[in-house]
Design a protein around this motif. Sequence first.
Motif, PDB file in Angstrom:
ATOM      1  N   ALA A   1       0.892  -1.183  -0.074  1.00  0.00           N
ATOM      2  CA  ALA A   1       0.023   0.017  -0.106  1.00  0.00           C
ATOM      3  C   ALA A   1       0.874   1.220  -0.130  1.00  0.00           C
TER       4      ALA A   1
ATOM      5  N   SER B   1      -2.657   5.386  -1.232  1.00  0.00           N
ATOM      6  CA  SER B   1      -3.641   4.525  -1.381  1.00  0.00           C
ATOM      7  C   SER B   1      -3.740   3.626   0.011  1.00  0.00           C
TER       8      SER B   1
ATOM      9  N   LEU C   1      -7.352   3.843   1.966  1.00  0.00           N
ATOM     10  CA  LEU C   1      -8.383   2.952   1.103  1.00  0.00           C
ATOM     11  C   LEU C   1      -8.062   1.292   1.485  1.00  0.00           C
ATOM     12  N   ASP C   2      -6.699   1.243   1.134  1.00  0.00           N
ATOM     13  CA  ASP C   2      -6.371  -0.326   1.395  1.00  0.00           C
ATOM     14  C   ASP C   2      -6.624  -0.823   2.840  1.00  0.00           C
TER      15      ASP C   2
ATOM     16  N   ARG D   1     -10.322  -4.844   1.816  1.00  0.00           N
ATOM     17  CA  ARG D   1     -11.119  -3.421   2.077  1.00  0.00           C
ATOM     18  C   ARG D   1     -12.326  -3.945   2.657  1.00  0.00           C
TER      19      ARG D   1
END
Length: 64
Positions: free
Chosen positions: A24, A28, A31-32, A64
């Motif tokens: 990650a 990001s 969100l990851d 997620r």
Amino acid sequence: PVHDDISALCEQGYTIEHRQCAEAGHVSGILDSLGEQWYWLQSRLNNEPLAETCVVAEPLVCER
């Protein structure tokens, strides 16, 4: 640089539970790590103790 700060912050009295999603990026990662964030929040709401504090954890596969 975050990893380097964990020990210093813990020495100052902070309690840190470090988790890192494998592969990650900085942007990001938010969100990851949504699944991990949800699990962490539910655990705190259920008054469960932090798993392991003030340890730089190995990256894990996040869902997620």
